[in-house]
Design a protein around this motif. Structure first.
Motif, mmCIF file in Angstrom:
data_model
loop_
_atom_site.group_PDB
_atom_site.id
_atom_site.type_symbol
_atom_site.label_atom_id
_atom_site.label_comp_id
_atom_site.label_asym_id
_atom_site.label_seq_id
_atom_site.Cartn_x
_atom_site.Cartn_y
_atom_site.Cartn_z
ATOM 1 N N LYS A 1 39.149 45.056 34.705
ATOM 2 C CA LYS A 1 38.200 44.627 35.726
ATOM 3 C C LYS A 1 38.580 43.196 36.104
ATOM 4 O O LYS A 1 38.938 42.403 35.224
ATOM 5 N N ASP A 2 38.505 42.876 37.367
ATOM 6 C CA ASP A 2 38.839 41.513 37.813
ATOM 7 C C ASP A 2 37.663 40.582 37.496
ATOM 8 O O ASP A 2 36.934 40.146 38.379
ATOM 9 N N GLU A 3 37.524 40.281 36.212
ATOM 10 C CA GLU A 3 36.330 39.551 35.749
ATOM 11 C C GLU A 3 36.214 38.160 36.370
ATOM 12 O O GLU A 3 35.111 37.699 36.667
ATOM 13 N N ASN A 4 37.356 37.485 36.558
ATOM 14 C CA ASN A 4 37.281 36.128 37.136
ATOM 15 C C ASN A 4 37.399 36.144 38.663
ATOM 16 O O ASN A 4 37.392 35.089 39.297
ATOM 17 N N GLY A 5 37.499 37.342 39.245
ATOM 18 C CA GLY A 5 37.441 37.478 40.695
ATOM 19 C C GLY A 5 38.567 36.822 41.478
ATOM 20 O O GLY A 5 38.423 36.559 42.669
ATOM 21 N N ASN A 6 39.723 36.595 40.830
ATOM 22 C CA ASN A 6 40.815 35.924 41.541
ATOM 23 C C ASN A 6 41.832 36.898 42.136
ATOM 24 O O ASN A 6 42.859 36.479 42.664
ATOM 25 N N GLY A 7 41.545 38.193 42.034
ATOM 26 C CA GLY A 7 42.447 39.184 42.635
ATOM 27 C C GLY A 7 43.704 39.452 41.820
ATOM 28 O O GLY A 7 44.562 40.217 42.254
ATOM 29 N N LYS A 8 43.807 38.820 40.655
ATOM 30 C CA LYS A 8 45.019 38.986 39.829
ATOM 31 C C LYS A 8 44.681 39.668 38.506
ATOM 32 O O LYS A 8 43.599 39.445 37.952
ATOM 33 N N PRO A 9 45.630 40.448 37.971
ATOM 34 C CA PRO A 9 45.369 41.135 36.698
ATOM 35 C C PRO A 9 45.578 40.189 35.513
ATOM 36 O O PRO A 9 46.486 40.375 34.701
ATOM 37 N N ASP A 10 44.761 39.141 35.444
ATOM 38 C CA ASP A 10 44.886 38.161 34.356
ATOM 39 C C ASP A 10 43.631 38.167 33.482
ATOM 40 O O ASP A 10 43.255 37.150 32.904
ATOM 41 N N ASP A 11 42.969 39.333 33.410
ATOM 42 C CA ASP A 11 41.731 39.456 32.652
ATOM 43 C C ASP A 11 42.028 40.265 31.375
ATOM 44 O O ASP A 11 43.054 40.031 30.775
ATOM 45 N N THR A 12 41.202 41.205 31.007
ATOM 46 C CA THR A 12 41.412 41.936 29.742
ATOM 47 C C THR A 12 41.753 43.397 30.003
ATOM 48 O O THR A 12 41.054 44.076 30.759
#
Ligand SMILES: [Ca+2]
Ligand SMILES: [Ca+2]
Ligand SMILES: [Ca+2]
Ligand SMILES: [Ca+2]
Length: 366
Positions: free
Chosen positions: A201-212
């Protein structure tokens, strides 16, 4: 020592230091590319060079994101993931150091949005396949990875651990009591090549797959032969058309075998180092039947994997688990990672390697 002598000695030291300074000669280097902000496409070769301007000897080092990558005057780099990379070059001699830093921006591969293709993933963030018989040609290259954006196509992920990271142009909702994603494949009844599906899920909402990343726990989850946090290191063969040696995190070794149908190197050409390591979860291989070596078969698992069920694999976001294997509740997901889950040689059919022919939001499939 009296004060006067002390002053004299001090002056002598100063002049000696100054004499030394005059003779100091830092490395004189001419960089092939002087622009320090570079834009590079995923899968595209970037060649950076550094030449001595005065013929003096020095030691060299290239670092990519602080990892040492090369010690010659030329760095060859092919990014397999989108993102921002810091590439630093240093030339060092006994007098000091010359340093040059590049910032390399690698964008995601994207297709234009329209109502016809919205159901499919439309962004490619990463393609990092394992070695395999189709690697370095279709369907095992970056063009193939892009072939499933906004439509169906085909890409292979190579041997165990090879993966692809894709994104939707909208959040895919976790619908109650039903599957949410469909992953198209080339599986048939006796030849499944199961790949593990991960969602984010884009938890930080930045459009990048840098979450979990959360693994979809399919039918083989926690069964004998299943292992989380498993990794395999593949080594560049010599000559490069030889079988690819591997060693896993349990100390086992083997090779990705070559066959006579595919004569190119099975080791990804864009990997610049002599080894690379892939990490993920290992699936059991009890579905593989080697009774007839001329017809090795692989029956599908019950549910929850890519390239498993003829006609497409339906994936329920409700099956997502965290890094400890505990269920997580996700209201929606934005990114999907698919990764080859079994290390196996399938005889004349080559290595077991997950293919992905398309990834769609099941709620939008008529
Ligand atoms: Ca669901
Ligand atoms: Ca994010
Ligand atoms: Ca395959
Ligand atoms: Ca397949």
């Amino acid at each position: 020592m009296n004060f006067k002598n002390c002053v004299l000695l001090g002056a002598l030291v100063m002049s000696l230091l100054q004499a030394c300074k005059k003779d100091k000669q830092l490395p004189q280097v001419t960089m092939g590319l002087t622009d320090q902000q570079l834009n590079v496409k995923m899968g595209e070769l970037l060649t950076l060079t550094a030449k001595s301007a005065d013929g003096q000897v020095y030691t060299q080092e290239w670092k990519i994101n602080d990892d040492v990558s090369d010690a010659t005057d030329t760095l060859k780099f092919v990014p397999v993931s989108s993102g921002i990379y810091k590439i630093a070059y240093t030339a060092t001699n006994r007098d000091g150091k010359f340093e040059y830093v590049y910032t390399v921006n690698v964008g995601a591969v994207m297709v234009e949005e329209n109502s016809q293709n919205d159901r499919y993933v439309n962004k490619l963030f990463e393609y990092h396949p394992g070695p395999g018989q189709f690697i370095n040609k279709a369907p095992g290259n970056f063009a193939s990875a892009g072939s499933i954006l906004g439509k169906t196509g085909m890409v292979t992920l190579g041997a165990w651990g090879g993966y692809i990271v894709l994104g939707f142009n909208h959040a895919v909702l976790n619908r109650a009591e039903t599957a949410d994603l469909i992953i198209y494949n080339n599986a048939f009844a006796t030849f499944a090549e199961p790949g593990i599906v991960w969602v984010m899920k884009d938890e930080n909402g930045n459009g990048k797959p840098d979450d979990t990343w959360y693994e979809i726990a399919g039918s083989e989850f926690n069964k004998t032969g299943y292992q989380r946090n498993y990794s395999v290191t593949y080594t560049r063969p010599t000559p490069d058309t030889d079988p690819i040696p591997w060693k896993d995190s349990n100390g086992n070794t083997g090779v990705v075998a070559t066959n006579t149908f595919h004569k190119q190197s099975y080791f990804p050409a864009w990997v610049t180092g002599n080894t690379y390591t892939l990490t993920g979860s290992l699936l059991p291989s009890g579905n593989i039947n080697r009774t007839n070596p001329n017809n090795i078969t692989s029956t599908p698992f019950a549910y929850g994997y890519a390239d498993n069920t003829n006609g497409g694999d339906r994936i329920d976001i409700a099956d997502a688990v965290d890094q400890n294997g505990n269920k997580v509740v996700l209201s929606s997901i934005d990114f999907v990672k698919i990764q080859t889950g079994i290390q196996a040689n399938m005889g004349w059919l080559g290595e077991l390697s997950t293919e992905v022919n398309g990834v769609a939001d099941l709620s939008m499939v008529p």
